[in-house]
Design a protein around this motif. Structure first.
Motif, PDB file in Angstrom:
ATOM      1  N   ARG A  82     -16.064  45.073  84.546  1.00 37.46           N
ATOM      2  CA  ARG A  82     -15.301  45.420  83.343  1.00 37.46           C
ATOM      3  C   ARG A  82     -14.164  44.429  83.128  1.00 37.46           C
ATOM      4  N   MET A  83     -13.520  44.049  84.222  1.00 33.62           N
ATOM      5  CA  MET A  83     -12.416  43.093  84.107  1.00 33.62           C
ATOM      6  C   MET A  83     -12.932  41.737  83.648  1.00 33.62           C
ATOM      7  N   ASP A  84     -14.065  41.311  84.179  1.00 33.39           N
ATOM      8  CA  ASP A  84     -14.661  40.048  83.739  1.00 33.39           C
ATOM      9  C   ASP A  84     -14.958  40.083  82.249  1.00 33.39           C
ATOM     10  N   ASP A  85     -15.498  41.208  81.786  1.00 30.11           N
ATOM     11  CA  ASP A  85     -15.808  41.362  80.357  1.00 30.11           C
ATOM     12  C   ASP A  85     -14.529  41.328  79.530  1.00 30.11           C
ATOM     13  N   ALA A  86     -13.497  42.020  79.991  1.00 27.35           N
ATOM     14  CA  ALA A  86     -12.221  42.027  79.269  1.00 27.35           C
ATOM     15  C   ALA A  86     -11.610  40.632  79.208  1.00 27.35           C
ATOM     16  N   ILE A  87     -11.683  39.896  80.303  1.00 24.99           N
ATOM     17  CA  ILE A  87     -11.143  38.534  80.319  1.00 24.99           C
ATOM     18  C   ILE A  87     -11.919  37.653  79.352  1.00 24.99           C
ATOM     19  N   ALA A  88     -13.234  37.749  79.399  1.00 24.33           N
ATOM     20  CA  ALA A  88     -14.065  36.928  78.510  1.00 24.33           C
ATOM     21  C   ALA A  88     -13.760  37.230  77.047  1.00 24.33           C
ATOM     22  N   LYS A  89     -13.570  38.495  76.716  1.00 21.94           N
ATOM     23  CA  LYS A  89     -13.280  38.852  75.323  1.00 21.94           C
ATOM     24  C   LYS A  89     -11.844  38.522  74.938  1.00 21.94           C
ATOM     25  N   THR A  90     -10.949  38.503  75.903  1.00 19.37           N
ATOM     26  CA  THR A  90      -9.566  38.107  75.621  1.00 19.37           C
ATOM     27  C   THR A  90      -9.499  36.628  75.275  1.00 19.37           C
ATOM     28  N   ILE A  91     -10.188  35.831  76.021  1.00 22.44           N
ATOM     29  CA  ILE A  91     -10.128  34.385  75.854  1.00 22.44           C
ATOM     30  C   ILE A  91     -10.960  33.914  74.666  1.00 22.44           C
ATOM     31  N   ASN A  92     -12.034  34.611  74.360  1.00 23.51           N
ATOM     32  CA  ASN A  92     -12.938  34.207  73.287  1.00 23.51           C
ATOM     33  C   ASN A  92     -12.322  34.528  71.925  1.00 23.51           C
ATOM     34  N   SER A  93     -11.948  33.516  71.184  1.00 24.63           N
ATOM     35  CA  SER A  93     -11.281  33.716  69.900  1.00 24.63           C
ATOM     36  C   SER A  93     -12.214  34.252  68.819  1.00 24.63           C
ATOM     37  N   SER A  94     -13.531  34.218  69.045  1.00 25.86           N
ATOM     38  CA  SER A  94     -14.458  34.728  68.033  1.00 25.86           C
ATOM     39  C   SER A  94     -14.692  36.234  68.139  1.00 25.86           C
ATOM     40  N   VAL A  95     -14.164  36.869  69.186  1.00 25.13           N
ATOM     41  CA  VAL A  95     -14.304  38.319  69.339  1.00 25.13           C
ATOM     42  C   VAL A  95     -13.262  38.999  68.449  1.00 25.13           C
ATOM     43  N   PRO A  96     -13.718  39.860  67.522  1.00 20.05           N
ATOM     44  CA  PRO A  96     -12.749  40.541  66.637  1.00 20.05           C
ATOM     45  C   PRO A  96     -11.885  41.543  67.415  1.00 20.05           C
ATOM     46  N   MET A  97     -10.715  41.818  66.880  1.00 24.22           N
ATOM     47  CA  MET A  97      -9.760  42.703  67.547  1.00 24.22           C
ATOM     48  C   MET A  97     -10.348  44.101  67.759  1.00 24.22           C
ATOM     49  N   GLU A  98     -11.143  44.602  66.836  1.00 25.20           N
ATOM     50  CA  GLU A  98     -11.733  45.934  66.980  1.00 25.20           C
ATOM     51  C   GLU A  98     -12.654  46.003  68.212  1.00 25.20           C
ATOM     52  N   GLU A  99     -13.473  44.971  68.385  1.00 25.43           N
ATOM     53  CA  GLU A  99     -14.363  44.924  69.552  1.00 25.43           C
ATOM     54  C   GLU A  99     -13.546  44.797  70.838  1.00 25.43           C
ATOM     55  N   TYR A 100     -12.492  44.013  70.771  1.00 25.44           N
ATOM     56  CA  TYR A 100     -11.621  43.841  71.933  1.00 25.44           C
ATOM     57  C   TYR A 100     -10.974  45.179  72.316  1.00 25.44           C
ATOM     58  N   HIS A 101     -10.478  45.918  71.320  1.00 29.41           N
ATOM     59  CA  HIS A 101      -9.871  47.224  71.589  1.00 29.41           C
ATOM     60  C   HIS A 101     -10.873  48.182  72.223  1.00 29.41           C
ATOM     61  N   GLU A 102     -12.107  48.124  71.773  1.00 28.11           N
ATOM     62  CA  GLU A 102     -13.148  48.975  72.348  1.00 28.11           C
ATOM     63  C   GLU A 102     -13.340  48.657  73.826  1.00 28.11           C
ATOM     64  N   THR A 103     -13.228  47.389  74.176  1.00 26.28           N
ATOM     65  CA  THR A 103     -13.403  46.960  75.573  1.00 26.28           C
ATOM     66  C   THR A 103     -12.250  47.412  76.461  1.00 26.28           C
ATOM     67  N   VAL A 104     -11.035  47.345  75.940  1.00 23.32           N
ATOM     68  CA  VAL A 104      -9.859  47.629  76.772  1.00 23.32           C
ATOM     69  C   VAL A 104      -9.225  48.990  76.508  1.00 23.32           C
ATOM     70  N   LYS A 105      -9.849  49.839  75.690  1.00 17.53           N
ATOM     71  CA  LYS A 105      -9.213  51.102  75.307  1.00 17.53           C
ATOM     72  C   LYS A 105      -8.909  52.018  76.498  1.00 17.53           C
ATOM     73  N   LYS A 106      -9.719  51.952  77.524  1.00 17.36           N
ATOM     74  CA  LYS A 106      -9.487  52.773  78.713  1.00 17.36           C
ATOM     75  C   LYS A 106      -8.161  52.412  79.390  1.00 17.36           C
ATOM     76  N   TYR A 107      -7.743  51.174  79.253  1.00 19.29           N
ATOM     77  CA  TYR A 107      -6.548  50.673  79.930  1.00 19.29           C
ATOM     78  C   TYR A 107      -5.331  50.613  79.015  1.00 19.29           C
ATOM     79  N   THR A 108      -5.510  50.895  77.726  1.00 17.31           N
ATOM     80  CA  THR A 108      -4.416  50.736  76.759  1.00 17.31           C
ATOM     81  C   THR A 108      -4.147  52.051  76.028  1.00 17.31           C
ATOM     82  N   THR A 109      -3.864  53.083  76.786  1.00 16.86           N
ATOM     83  CA  THR A 109      -3.655  54.399  76.185  1.00 16.86           C
ATOM     84  C   THR A 109      -2.278  54.542  75.541  1.00 16.86           C
TER      85      THR A 109
END
Length: 94
Positions: free
Chosen positions: A25-52
């Motif tokens: 999960r952390m690898d996926d979150a890092i990849a989506k954080t660094i990848n500028s083509s990932v939209p913010m909505e998709e990024y939030h879906e990835t990290v929502k468990k950690y960003t309550t």
């Protein structure tokens, strides 16, 4: 902001060492954080468990925006650094 980035990147190996199920999960979150083509909505879906909490959500948004503004070379170098950390002698076996 640079200090926050350093701390967030430095904690990754510690997190994976203490929580073995979190590395993928952390690898996926890092990849989506660094990848500028990932939209913010998709990024939030990835990290929502950690960003309550709202302030944590705001911080990770800023963190993602910081990476989105970087050049492709810088983003690639970050991937190289993360790979080097995970595959270093100190982290093997975690």
């Amino acid at each position: 902001m640079k200090l926050v980035i350093v701390f967030m990147l430095a904690i990754i190996p510690v997190y994976c060492r203490t929580n073995s199920s979190g590395c993928n999960r952390m690898d996926d979150a890092i990849a989506k954080t660094i990848n500028s083509s990932v939209p913010m909505e998709e990024y939030h879906e990835t990290v929502k468990k950690y960003t309550t909490l709202p302030y944590i959500r705001s911080t990770v948004e800023k963190f993602k925006e910081c990476f989105a503004k970087q050049s492709n070379d810088t983003q690639h170098n970050i991937f190289v650094m993360v790979y080097a950390v995970y595959n270093s002698d100190k982290c093997s076996g975690y």
